[in-house]
Design a protein around this motif. Sequence first.
Motif, PDB file in Angstrom:
ATOM      1  N   CYS A  60      22.300  29.887  22.109  1.00 41.28           N
ATOM      2  CA  CYS A  60      21.237  30.647  21.431  1.00 41.28           C
ATOM      3  C   CYS A  60      21.786  31.990  20.697  1.00 41.28           C
ATOM      4  O   CYS A  60      22.566  32.755  21.148  1.00 41.28           O
ATOM      5  CB  CYS A  60      20.299  31.133  22.412  1.00 41.28           C
ATOM      6  N   TYR A  61      20.914  32.015  19.575  1.00 44.14           N
ATOM      7  CA  TYR A  61      21.348  33.448  18.975  1.00 44.14           C
ATOM      8  C   TYR A  61      20.917  34.738  19.808  1.00 44.14           C
ATOM      9  O   TYR A  61      19.782  34.681  20.511  1.00 44.14           O
ATOM     10  CB  TYR A  61      20.540  33.532  17.515  1.00 44.14           C
ATOM     11  N   THR A  80      26.921  22.605   9.048  1.00 43.24           N
ATOM     12  CA  THR A  80      26.408  23.515  10.149  1.00 43.24           C
ATOM     13  C   THR A  80      25.501  24.906   9.421  1.00 43.24           C
ATOM     14  O   THR A  80      26.109  25.815   9.554  1.00 43.24           O
ATOM     15  CB  THR A  80      27.352  23.973  11.084  1.00 43.24           C
ATOM     16  N   VAL A 101      26.028  34.358  18.607  1.00 50.42           N
ATOM     17  CA  VAL A 101      25.716  32.975  19.544  1.00 50.42           C
ATOM     18  C   VAL A 101      25.937  33.415  20.830  1.00 50.42           C
ATOM     19  O   VAL A 101      27.219  33.722  21.286  1.00 50.42           O
ATOM     20  CB  VAL A 101      26.087  31.908  19.145  1.00 50.42           C
ATOM     21  N   PHE A 106      14.401  34.972  15.766  1.00 51.09           N
ATOM     22  CA  PHE A 106      15.580  33.953  16.112  1.00 51.09           C
ATOM     23  C   PHE A 106      16.243  34.109  17.276  1.00 51.09           C
ATOM     24  O   PHE A 106      16.946  33.603  17.886  1.00 51.09           O
ATOM     25  CB  PHE A 106      16.575  34.091  15.044  1.00 51.09           C
ATOM     26  N   ALA A 143      17.506  26.210  14.988  1.00 49.57           N
ATOM     27  CA  ALA A 143      17.442  26.977  13.872  1.00 49.57           C
ATOM     28  C   ALA A 143      17.817  26.532  12.534  1.00 49.57           C
ATOM     29  O   ALA A 143      17.628  26.966  11.609  1.00 49.57           O
ATOM     30  CB  ALA A 143      18.434  28.114  14.036  1.00 49.57           C
ATOM     31  N   ASN A 144      18.323  25.375  12.297  1.00 47.17           N
ATOM     32  CA  ASN A 144      18.776  24.625  11.213  1.00 47.17           C
ATOM     33  C   ASN A 144      17.590  24.745  10.020  1.00 47.17           C
ATOM     34  O   ASN A 144      17.832  24.953   8.872  1.00 47.17           O
ATOM     35  CB  ASN A 144      19.465  23.426  11.320  1.00 47.17           C
ATOM     36  N   ILE A 188      16.433  28.064   8.761  1.00 52.46           N
ATOM     37  CA  ILE A 188      17.485  28.692   7.769  1.00 52.46           C
ATOM     38  C   ILE A 188      17.439  27.991   6.544  1.00 52.46           C
ATOM     39  O   ILE A 188      17.439  28.730   5.433  1.00 52.46           O
ATOM     40  CB  ILE A 188      18.833  28.490   8.294  1.00 52.46           C
ATOM     41  N   TRP A 235      23.464  26.612  10.694  1.00 51.51           N
ATOM     42  CA  TRP A 235      23.305  27.647  11.905  1.00 51.51           C
ATOM     43  C   TRP A 235      24.409  28.662  11.692  1.00 51.51           C
ATOM     44  O   TRP A 235      24.361  29.695  12.163  1.00 51.51           O
ATOM     45  CB  TRP A 235      23.165  26.999  13.102  1.00 51.51           C
ATOM     46  N   THR A 236      25.581  28.388  11.081  1.00 45.42           N
ATOM     47  CA  THR A 236      26.704  29.120  11.204  1.00 45.42           C
ATOM     48  C   THR A 236      26.630  30.125  10.017  1.00 45.42           C
ATOM     49  O   THR A 236      27.387  31.019   9.631  1.00 45.42           O
ATOM     50  CB  THR A 236      28.131  28.508  10.984  1.00 45.42           C
ATOM     51  N   ILE A 252      20.613  27.301  18.484  1.00 46.44           N
ATOM     52  CA  ILE A 252      21.158  27.237  17.043  1.00 46.44           C
ATOM     53  C   ILE A 252      21.009  26.040  16.224  1.00 46.44           C
ATOM     54  O   ILE A 252      20.680  25.891  15.297  1.00 46.44           O
ATOM     55  CB  ILE A 252      22.936  27.350  17.312  1.00 46.44           C
TER      56      ILE A 252
END
Length: 919
Positions: free
Chosen positions: A354-355, A239, A349, A371, A379-380, A383, A241-242, A376
Motif C-alpha cells: 500500500c502507498y 505498471t 510503498v 492514496f 491505484a492504477n 492514476i 502504480w510505479t 497499489i
Amino acid sequence: MDFKDTLLLPKTDFPMRGNLPNNEPKKYQAWYDADIYEQMKAKRVDAEMFTLHDGPPYANGDIHIGHALNKTLKDIILKYNYFQGKAVRMTPGWDCHGLPIEQKVEEKLGKSKKEAMPTEKFRELCRAHAAKFVDIQRDGFKQLGIIADWENPYVTMDFKFEANIYRTLCEVAQKGLLVERHKPIFWSWAARTALADAEVEYEDKEDYSIYVHFEMNDEFKKFHGLSGQKAGFVIWTTTPWTLPANTGISLSPVDDYVLTSDGHIVAEALYPSLLEEGVVNGKISRKFESFMLEGTIALNPLNGRNSKVVVGEHVLVDSGTGCVHTAPGHGEDDYKVGLLNDLEVVMPVDERGCYDESVVGLNLLPNPEEFVGMHIFKANEPILEILGDNLLKQSKFWHSYPHCWRTKKPLIYRATNQWFISIDDKAEGAKDTLRDTALNAIEDVEFYPKTSKNRLKPMIEGRPDWCISRQRSWGVPIAFFRIKSTKEVIFDADVLEHVANLFDVHGADAWYAMSNAELLPEGSKYNPDDLEKLSDILDVWFDSGSTWNSVLSSGNYDAGQYPASLYIEGSDQHRGWFQSSLLLSSAINGVSPYKTLITHGFTVDKKGEKMSKSKGNVMAPDKVIKQYGSEILRLWVALSDYQSDLKISDEILKQTAEQYRKIRNTFRFLLANVDDLDAYVANDAYGELDRWILTKAREVFASTKASFDEYDFLRGFATLNHFITNELSGIYMDITKDRLYCEDKNDPVRRATQSAMAHISKAMLGLIAPVLTYTTDEILEYAPALFKDGMENVFDLVYIEVPEVEASFDDTILLDARVKFSEAVDKLKKEKLMKSTLEVEIAGDMSLFAINDSKDLEDWFVVSDMKESSEGEQVASFEVEGKTYTVHKATAAKCPRCWRFTSTSEECACERCAKVVGA
C-alpha cells in the motif's frame, strides 16, 4: 517303471508370487531393527567412498509421489555403488524453517494471537509442527525400503545445525561478501517479506499497457532549440502504480531518437509501429543521437517532479518506445542505471503493498492523502485519470508475471534495506569474483543429463546479488549487533563465535530469549546498551544451501566426504538448492560442493498432465505400496526416463508388475535348476551352448553396468530385459531343459549348464539388487549353499562378473534359422498337426550351422534329429542363406522318459535314458 520319478525336475521353495504388499513391510522392519545401514558401513570399512548428499524435503505435509521418485532414485544409486563394492553414505535431511510452516502455525493460532505472542513462543510452535512432519515423512520413506542413516538425520532446526548455518553466514561475512543495501528486490506483499529468485513462480496476469508523455522542462527546451514548442518523451509501462516513483527516463546508447511534429520523442526504429498504433500522429521533424539528449530534464505528469534522461545498456528498441520509465525503487535495471546516474530512489510503498505517508511528504500525487493506505493495484485507475491528456494510449493485455511461490499472489519490486551476498565482489583472498568462481567450479562437475549444465550456467551468469534476508520469525536469525549511534554492524570474530556457541546449546531461539549482555562474550569491549539486534532471518535457501558445511564438513555426522560424490534433485533445483549450495561453497572454499549433478523430471499422469487433487489424478505412494508393493514402484522408477517427466498410472504400474513377474520367474527357474549343484565346473568344461550364453551374458552385463555407471537405468534395464526375454529365457532356458531334467545328475553336460546358470544368476543379482533389493534378498534366502557362498542377506552381495570362457559359435545364421523354423512349425501347431517340435527332425546342409556337436545342434532347434536327408514325411520347409531345409515327422519312436523321438519303440526308453535309468 514310472519314468517321471527318474527325471531331475526343477526344485525350489522360492514362491512364484511375491505377495509384496504383505511381505515387504516385515522384511523392511527386520532390516531397520538390525540397523542394516550400520552393517553396510561395517562391511565396506576400507573401501572407496561414495557420498550422496540428500537434498532436504520440506517438513510440511505427507510424502507425495514426487518424494517417492526422488528418494527411490537416490536409494537405487546409493545401493548400486554399494553392490559395486564401495562404502556409501547418505544422511537424510529435512528443511524445517521458512514461510510455509509459519503460515500453517499462524492459521491455527489466528493473526491477532500470533502478533501478541513472544517470538520465541511462536518459534516453539513452528518447531513442533516441523518435528511432527519429519516423523511422518521418515516413516513414509522407510515404507519404500529406502536405506539411509534414519537414526541420525540432519534437521535444519536442530540446535547444532542452526549454529552451523549461522557459522556459514559468519564465514561469508568474514570473506567480505555480505553486504547491506537499500535496493529493489522481489517483495511478496501478501506474505510481507522479501523473496529470493528460487521462490518466484511465473503465471499469466492481466495488466495495463500505457503510453505516457513526459514534457521536457523549459530550460532544456531552450537548450535544444525547442522553446515554445511541445516536446516530450513518450514512455511505455505496464505498471501505472510505479509512475509516482519515477525519477528518470532511460534511452538506448546505440539508437537514434526522433521528435514528431505533434511533440513526441521516441526511438527512430519504433516510430513506424507507434505511428501505426496511433500513439504518435505527426511526421518526423527532428532527429537526435541519444547522447545529445542525455542529462535532459523532463517533468513527471503526475507530480511535476524532475525526471532525468539517462542512457542505459539495458534499453532495447524491439518494443515499447525506446524511452524507458525508470523508477530505481521498483526495478533491478532501474536501480543499476540509477546508481550510475545518481537518480533518487523513491519508495512510497509499504510492506503490505500500500502507498505510505511518503506520497504526502514527497508530494508524489495530487490529493496524496487519498492514496495513503490504498493498495497499489487499486491505484492504477485513479492514476490513469490523473494523467489526462498525457496518457496517449491505454489497453490491457495478458503476460507472464512473477508470483509468490506460497501465496500465489503477484509480486512487486520494492526497494528496502536487505542483506545480500554480493555476486560480483571477490571473496577475501580470491582472484575471481564469486560469480566467476562459481562458473569456474561447475566446469569440473559431471552433469546428467549433459544439457543440465546449460540450465545452471546461464542462471549463474545472469543472476543478481542474492537477497538472503527475510522479514519473518521462523528461521535462523541474521544474528548480528548494530551499534545504535553509528548504525555500524559488528563482525567481531569473538562476538560471532560466542553467539554460535550459544546456538549450539540453546538453538537460534537464544537470539530472541537472551539479553544483549548474555549474547556478548565475557569481557567484551562492547556495551550491551549501545547495541541493537538485527531482526531479520535467513532465506531458507541459505539453510539448505549450507548443508554441505553443516552435514559434510562439520564432523557432527558420519555423512561422507566433501565435496559430495553426488547431488540429485528435480530440475527446478537449478534455480534452488543446486545454485544456493554452489554459491556458498564457492564463496567459502572456491569449489563446487558436488562432483556430479543429476536432475530428474516430475511425476505426471498417463496423459502427461500435472497431478492435482482437483483433477483426481494423484497417485499417493502409500496407495501404490498397498496395491502393488514398493518393488513395483522402484522398478517403475528404473524403467522410466527419469531425466524427463515420468508418467504414472494404474495401467503403467500393471505393465511394470508384469515385467517384475518375468524377472522373478526367470530367477525362479534358474534357482530351481541349480538346486543340487555343489561345485562349479572348470572353465574348460563348458559345452558350446554354455559358452554361447556365458559370452552373451558377459557382454550384456558389461553393457548394463556401463549404463548404470552413467546413471542410465532405463537403458541398462532395457538391455538386461532384452537378454532375459530373448537369449536367456527365450532360448537357453528352453534348449537346456532336456539335459537338466533327463541326463544323469552328475553328467558333465548337466553340471556345466547348471554352473553357467548359477554364474549368470549371481551376476544378474548384483545388477538387479539396487532396484529390487527385497526380491534379491528373498532369492538369496532360497538359494543353494554354493550360490549363497556364505552370504546371510542381500547386503553381503558384491557384484561379480560372469567368468570369461573360450569364445563359442557365431550365432548370426543360427538365430535366423531358429526364427524361420519357428515360423514354419507354428503353422503346424495352429493346424493341430503337431504339439511339440520334438516330433520332427530337420534335413538339409548341416555345414551352414556353426554348432559342431550334433546333440547341441538338435537342442538349439529342440528337435529329435538334424541330418542331411530324412525318409520321414515332409510337413514343412524353411530357407536360410539361400539353402532350403525340410521339416519331417521323426522316423524314430517317442521315448517315454525324455519325449524325444530317438527310441526304437514307444514302450522302451531311448539309449541315453536307458543308460541313465540303469546307472
